[in-house]
Design a protein around this motif. Structure first.
Motif, short mmCIF file in Angstrom:
data_model
loop_
_atom_site.label_atom_id
_atom_site.label_comp_id
_atom_site.label_asym_id
_atom_site.label_seq_id
_atom_site.Cartn_x
_atom_site.Cartn_y
_atom_site.Cartn_z
N VAL B 18 78.25 5.58 55.59
CA VAL B 18 76.81 5.64 55.30
C VAL B 18 76.03 5.91 56.59
O VAL B 18 75.13 6.75 56.63
N GLY B 21 76.58 9.44 57.40
CA GLY B 21 76.14 10.38 56.39
C GLY B 21 74.64 10.39 56.16
O GLY B 21 74.06 11.43 55.87
N ALA B 22 73.99 9.22 56.32
CA ALA B 22 72.57 9.12 56.01
C ALA B 22 71.70 10.07 56.83
O ALA B 22 70.84 10.76 56.26
N LEU B 24 72.44 12.88 58.17
CA LEU B 24 72.69 14.25 57.71
C LEU B 24 71.97 14.50 56.39
O LEU B 24 71.29 15.51 56.21
N ALA B 25 72.09 13.52 55.47
CA ALA B 25 71.43 13.66 54.17
C ALA B 25 69.92 13.72 54.35
O ALA B 25 69.25 14.55 53.73
N ALA B 26 69.37 12.87 55.24
CA ALA B 26 67.93 12.85 55.47
C ALA B 26 67.43 14.18 56.01
O ALA B 26 66.37 14.69 55.63
N LEU B 28 68.79 17.14 55.53
CA LEU B 28 68.79 18.14 54.47
C LEU B 28 67.66 17.87 53.48
O LEU B 28 67.06 18.79 52.95
N TRP B 29 67.38 16.57 53.25
CA TRP B 29 66.31 16.17 52.33
C TRP B 29 64.97 16.68 52.81
O TRP B 29 64.14 17.13 52.02
N ARG B 30 64.77 16.62 54.13
CA ARG B 30 63.47 17.00 54.70
C ARG B 30 63.32 18.51 54.92
O ARG B 30 62.31 18.97 55.42
N ALA B 238 69.28 21.51 61.09
CA ALA B 238 70.16 21.65 59.94
C ALA B 238 71.16 22.79 60.17
O ALA B 238 72.33 22.66 59.83
#
Lengths: 239, 265, 196
Positions: B18, B21-22, B24-26, B28-30, B238
């Motif tokens: 987590v 990964g978090a 990276l996910a954030a 891509l989210w933004r 990204a």
């Protein structure tokens, strides 16, 4: 016994403990105020009976930091523009101009460096290794404005991320010349500084974080004459 | 399955998954999907991306060419010199990259111990693309050398002995027997070095400065943009992350797959 | 120079091992002895892999060697065929004769179908066959074989042994092998020395 002491220390470390039970007030300041922070800190602590904690950063990142909940009661920026953005986002109360800082040239003790006596010399010295701030930093934006105003162009070897990095390149002798703030030049008397005629200056502003009572008290001292003396001692000009 | 870990191992392993990964996910989210194209094709972005690819590949090549002989020597040595040199190799990993950059300036800057001779010869590394490659190689080299040295030390010396008895010269033994046997480690070391090089920031900005098209690599461009145009900074970040993750995932499966099948027997 | 009845005298001392033996001047010599008596070390001395060993060759040192260690040690990154070819490449043979001879040798040890496999893809007995072929490939003047047939299945062991022994005898090489198997001695008509 020792475990309890350890626990207390750990709590202290997490929460941040001063030497006494004075409240701690956090000040978020542009890195150009680094050299004057110690004096400002003792002035504020004497006047307000609080524990002042400075943290330095790049003005451009303040907006994001405050949005993400960075602990701060007062914000001091290196230029107008950043403070305007904070104000319009409603993150701070109405700000006060506290300093003016002029651009100046510093040169290394190289042959080329010593031959530079004006901004025009700098622009004409094709062999000189010149460094300036990147456009996105306040000092860089001011440099761009200065060059445009003077109708000159520079081909710098590097556009450094901030004014400190810019100055360092001259201190280490990697660059022959750099455009920095007057306060930086004053902090390094070993470097030769060259005045710029009709220079551009940036106005530093301070503001209390919205709704922060400690911040309002700090602001009263920061806009007072004692603070002005400390700032002018460090090479800042009156706004 | 004899090897199946108990459930609590999964629970513990989920924590770093987590944490890693978090962000990276954030990121891509933004991502501002609507103006992705514009952000990617801006001059600053394309020149930074191109520069990053060229310099990181050049740095990886340097690491391989010069790191291989170094790893070979380190793997055979036992003396004090070997230990000192190995400690030196670890230094760039431990050193904050900015400090590494200052050290590079003091050594290869135009007033540096070595740099002043280079300057006399008309070669200036600081503020140049070559300087970017040097800074990247400096921080990336340990990853290559250490991974190759470990593989060399683990390799049974009896392979080389057989080749020696059959008449191969030491260099022949190394190139025809030893090198192919450690090829997976060489590849893995090169990928690690490349990944470290393409993400390099501190040593580069300190030693080579930041100038669009010459020394402003992708991470430097991201840092610069962060203050001017945060959404474009997110796009460039990204790009960097996706590029690195794609290469690492693709290559890892391939090479570590080879290793796995060899260990099976 | 020639004519000594001793091909090699070996003296070797290590903290845990004392070796002193003569290798008789015969085409096949078998080293036997209990576990730990130093058979493997003795072969390593003759192979030149023990720098501390004193090895005297009264009739002249061999100009080339072939070696099959007990653990076989096929090069893991090479196919079986490339393993066999490697000793010929190191000996400087030309490409076309290497290719022809590799095919012959694969056939000799009955692994023609496995030439493209890597060592980890075949069985221990198949590896030993390839190791034997690699050792004899460059027709060296001295062959050093450590338990050379021990991993090959019982049914085909005699056949492989006979072919290898014949091949060595034809090439005129001298062969020293470490072995526990009385069949190895019988088949090669070996002069037998016991390490103690």
């Amino acid at each position: 016994m020792s475990r309890r002491l350890f626990g207390a220390l750990a709590l202290c470390w997490v929460a941040g403990c001063g030497g006494s039970d004075q409240p701690t007030v956090d000040v978020l300041a542009a890195s150009s105020y680094t050299d004057v922070a110690d004096e400002l800190e003792s002035l504020l602590e004497d006047e307000l009976d609080v524990n002042i904690r400075f943290s330095f950063g790049s003005s451009g990142t303040f907006l994001e930091q405050l949005n993400q909940g960075a602990p701060a009661s007062v914000v001091v920026t290196a230029n107008d523009e950043t403070m305007r953005r904070l104000e319009s986002a409603g993150l701070v109360e109405a700000s006060t101009a506290i300093t003016r800082n002029e651009l100046i040239i510093v040169t290394a003790d190289t042959t080329i460096g010593q031959s530079i006596n004006s901004l025009a010399d700098l622009a004409a010295a094709a062999d000189a290794v010149t460094v300036v701030c990147t456009s996105s930093a306040p000092c860089g934006a001011a440099t761009d404005q200065l060059l445009e105003q003077a109708g000159l162009t520079l081909s710098p070897a590097s556009r450094e991320p901030n004014v400190r990095a810019t100055l360092t390149k001259v201190i280490l002798g990697e660059a022959d010349a750099a455009i920095v703030y007057r306060t930086d030049a004053q902090a390094r008397p070993d470097l030769r500084s060259v005045e710029i005629v009709d220079s551009v200056s940036v106005v530093g502003r301070a503001a209390a974080v919205t709704g922060d009572a400690d911040g309002t008290r700090v602001m009263r001292v920061l806009s007072g004459s004692a603070a002005a003396d400390v700032l002018s001692e460090a090479g800042f000009q009156a706004p | 399955m004899i090897n199946r870990p108990p459930p609590w191992v999964f629970a513990l392993a989920a924590v770093p998954a987590v944490v890693l990964g978090a962000p990276l996910a954030a990121l891509l989210w933004r991502l501002p999907w609507s103006n992705l194209g514009g952000a990617l094709t801006s001059d600053a972005a394309t020149s930074a991306l191109g520069l990053s690819l060229v310099t990181s590949l050049a740095a990886t090549a340097l690491c391989v060419v010069f790191g291989l002989p170094l790893a070979w020597l380190l793997s055979t040595g036992t003396g004090v010199t070997t230990r000192i040199v190995r400690a030196l190799c670890l230094l760039p990993i431990v050193l904050p990259p900015v400090v590494g950059g200052v050290a590079l300036l003091l050594a290869f800057g135009r007033r540096g111990v070595v740099g002043q001779w280079l300057a006399d010869a008309g070669i200036q590394l600081s503020f140049s693309t070559a300087g970017v490659v040097l800074a990247q190689s400096f921080v990336a080299l340990p990853f290559f050398v250490l991974s190759v040295e470990a593989a060399l030390r683990q390799l049974d010396t009896e392979f080389a002995e057989v080749a020696h008895v059959h008449g191969a010269s030491p260099i022949r033994v190394f190139t025809s027997v030893t090198l192919p046997s450690i090829a997976p480690a060489i590849a893995a070391g090169a990928v690690l070095a490349w990944a470290r090089a393409i993400g390099e920031f501190g040593a580069t900005v300190t030693f080579a400065g930041s100038l669009e098209g010459r020394t402003q690599t992708l991470p430097l461009a991201v840092y610069d943009l962060l203050e001017r145009d945060p959404s474009e900074a997110v796009v460039l970040s990204a790009v960097l992350v996706v590029l690195a993750v794609a290469v690492l995932v693709a290559l890892r499966d391939r090479w570590f797959g080879v290793l796995r099948s060899e260990v099976q027997r | 120079m020639t004519g000594s009845r001793v091909a090699a005298s070996v003296e070797f001392a290590r903290s845990d091992l004392q070796l002193k033996f003569d290798v008789p001047d015969a085409p096949f010599v078998a080293l036997t002895g209990l576990n730990g008596s130093g058979k493997t070390s003795a072969l390593r001395c003759l192979a030149g892999l023990e720098p501390a060993a004193k090895v005297d060759w009264p009739n002249g040192a061999p100009d080339s060697r072939g070696y099959l260690p007990q653990r076989i040690m096929l090069y893991p990154a090479m196919s079986l065929a490339d393993n066999i070819a490697s000793s010929m490449r190191f000996a400087g043979l030309d490409k076309s004769s290497i290719a022809t001879r590799t095919a012959e040798l694969l056939d000799l040890v009955d692994i023609s179908a496995l030439g493209n496999r890597r060592p980890h893809e075949v069985s221990g007995g198949q590896r030993q066959r390839a190791g034997l072929a690699r050792a004899i490939a460059a027709t060296p003047s001295l062959l050093l074989l450590d338990e050379p047939f021990s991993a090959i299945d019982v049914d085909s062991r005699a056949r492989v042994r006979e072919r290898i022994v014949d091949h060595i005898a034809e090439s005129g090489a001298r062969c020293v092998m470490a072995t526990h198997d009385p069949e190895d001695l019988a088949a090669s008509n070996a002069v037998h020395i016991v390490l103690t």
